[in-house]
Design a protein around this motif. Structure first.
Motif, mmCIF file in Angstrom:
data_model
loop_
_atom_site.group_PDB
_atom_site.id
_atom_site.type_symbol
_atom_site.label_atom_id
_atom_site.label_comp_id
_atom_site.label_asym_id
_atom_site.label_seq_id
_atom_site.Cartn_x
_atom_site.Cartn_y
_atom_site.Cartn_z
ATOM 1 N N HIS A 142 32.809 24.894 20.350
ATOM 2 C CA HIS A 142 32.007 23.787 19.815
ATOM 3 C C HIS A 142 31.608 22.892 20.979
ATOM 4 O O HIS A 142 31.861 23.218 22.147
ATOM 5 N N GLU A 143 30.981 21.749 20.662
ATOM 6 C CA GLU A 143 30.475 20.844 21.708
ATOM 7 C C GLU A 143 31.572 20.402 22.683
ATOM 8 O O GLU A 143 31.308 20.173 23.861
ATOM 9 N N ARG A 176 33.655 12.934 21.265
ATOM 10 C CA ARG A 176 33.771 12.360 19.923
ATOM 11 C C ARG A 176 32.412 12.330 19.224
ATOM 12 O O ARG A 176 31.370 12.338 19.881
ATOM 13 N N SER A 177 32.466 12.282 17.903
ATOM 14 C CA SER A 177 31.246 12.053 17.120
ATOM 15 C C SER A 177 30.768 10.636 17.438
ATOM 16 O O SER A 177 31.534 9.831 17.973
ATOM 17 N N PRO A 178 29.507 10.307 17.097
ATOM 18 C CA PRO A 178 29.024 8.948 17.373
ATOM 19 C C PRO A 178 29.934 7.867 16.774
ATOM 20 O O PRO A 178 30.042 6.764 17.299
ATOM 21 N N GLU A 179 30.635 8.210 15.679
ATOM 22 C CA GLU A 179 31.521 7.236 15.024
ATOM 23 C C GLU A 179 32.910 7.183 15.656
ATOM 24 O O GLU A 179 33.663 6.248 15.417
ATOM 25 N N LEU A 183 35.181 10.190 15.842
ATOM 26 C CA LEU A 183 36.093 11.280 15.480
ATOM 27 C C LEU A 183 36.135 12.317 16.606
ATOM 28 O O LEU A 183 35.094 12.796 17.047
ATOM 29 N N LEU A 218 36.156 15.656 18.376
ATOM 30 C CA LEU A 218 35.636 16.953 17.933
ATOM 31 C C LEU A 218 36.745 18.000 17.946
ATOM 32 O O LEU A 218 37.563 18.061 18.858
ATOM 33 N N ASN A 224 37.756 20.223 12.192
ATOM 34 C CA ASN A 224 36.933 19.271 11.440
ATOM 35 C C ASN A 224 36.040 19.970 10.418
ATOM 36 O O ASN A 224 35.598 19.351 9.447
ATOM 37 N N GLU A 252 32.646 15.413 4.177
ATOM 38 C CA GLU A 252 32.059 14.240 4.844
ATOM 39 C C GLU A 252 32.900 12.992 4.560
ATOM 40 O O GLU A 252 33.116 12.163 5.443
ATOM 41 N N LYS A 311 35.977 13.073 6.726
ATOM 42 C CA LYS A 311 35.662 12.749 8.129
ATOM 43 C C LYS A 311 35.594 11.225 8.318
ATOM 44 O O LYS A 311 36.035 10.705 9.342
#
Length: 282
Positions: A35-36, A179-182, A184, A186, A190, A195, A198
């Protein structure tokens, strides 16, 4: 064009030529299902080396439960596509027989307390399996640098200890948590969260940030209590452990000593999914 090797001999021959040409080599060991977060390791490796080798190998010796090993995702075609788009130079994709021949010598390394606290306690023998396969990969690739994600902080400290014990000429490059923009962290896990789950899981990041903001002025016990309260206020989160630790030994800290570095470790369950996170404090 990314080169793909499945045997140790092919890989070693190819890398020997590159080394002869003065190329600096970085290794990014993975178990696939990329993943990313993994791709950020490739990107970081490209900054510190001329050639990036990514390994994909689902290592059987680090699984406590055979069912977990069996269920581990292996989306290899997608992994190859992602690595190609990330401009990775070499993919090493061995079989179990290639990595663990029949005449395999038993492996044990004295990791001290790192082997029995936190993740070591939850997964007995796990870090023996990790060090065994990473040592094999180091011996095969002879990298100048190895890139690991900060998210598995204890694993990095374990590998550093193995490097010290074996006196290997490898530098570990710790790559920041993606991390996600919020906020979390990665993780392939996940994907098992809805949603709504998350959003709930963002409490882990808020909890760690509470520690970061109060460190080092506030007493450690108070920081931990404040962080636990953040999770309790969110509700429906089961805390497995939360601790402020000295970075290299990961022994729980009671006071902050000058000249030492610290990390906050956190593992919690959200909707039946075990989530791992951490934050470097100093």
């Amino acid at each position: 064009m990314m080169e793909i090797f499945e045997t140790k001999k092919q890989l070693q021959t190819h890398l020997a030529d590159l080394r002869q040409a003065g190329k600096k080599i970085a290794l990014v060991p993975t178990m696939g299902a990329l993943h990313e977060g993994h791709l950020s390791l490739i990107s970081e490796a490209q900054k510190v080396a001329d050639i990036v080798v990514c390994s994909i190998f689902v290592n059987p010796t680090q699984f406590n439960d055979p069912k977990d090993l069996e269920k581990y995702p292996r989306p290899i075609e997608n992994d190859i596509k992602l690595l190609t788009s990330a401009k990775c130079d070499i993919l090493f994709m061995p079989t179990v027989a290639e990595m663990y021949p029949a005449d395999e010598t038993p492996w044990h390394i004295n990791l001290g307390a790192l082997d029995s606290i936190w993740e070591g306690e939850k997964r007995p023998g796990h870090f023996q399996g990790v060090t065994q396969v990473v040592y094999k990969l180091f011996m095969l690739t002879l990298p100048d640098v190895a890139c690991f994600g900060q998210k598995d902080f204890q694993q990095i400290m374990v590998i550093q200890k193995m490097i010290d014990i074996k006196q290997l000429p490898v530098t570990i490059h710790i790559c920041p948590i993606v991390r996600s923009p919020e906020g979390l962290a990665l993780s392939s896990r996940n994907m098992r969260l809805s949603e709504a789950d998350k959003i709930k899981a963002l409490a882990l990041y808020r909890s760690l940030n509470t520690i970061k903001k109060g460190f080092p002025q506030t007493a450690i016990a108070q920081l931990e209590e404040n962080a636990e309260q953040v999770l309790a206020d969110e509700g429906e989160i089961t805390l497995e452990y939360l601790a402020i630790c000295e970075s290299t030994t990961l022994s729980p800290a009671t006071t902050i000593e000058p000249g030492k570095s610290y990390v906050a470790l956190l593992v919690a369950w959200v909707a039946g999914v075990r989530l791992i996170d951490n934050m470097i404090l100093s």
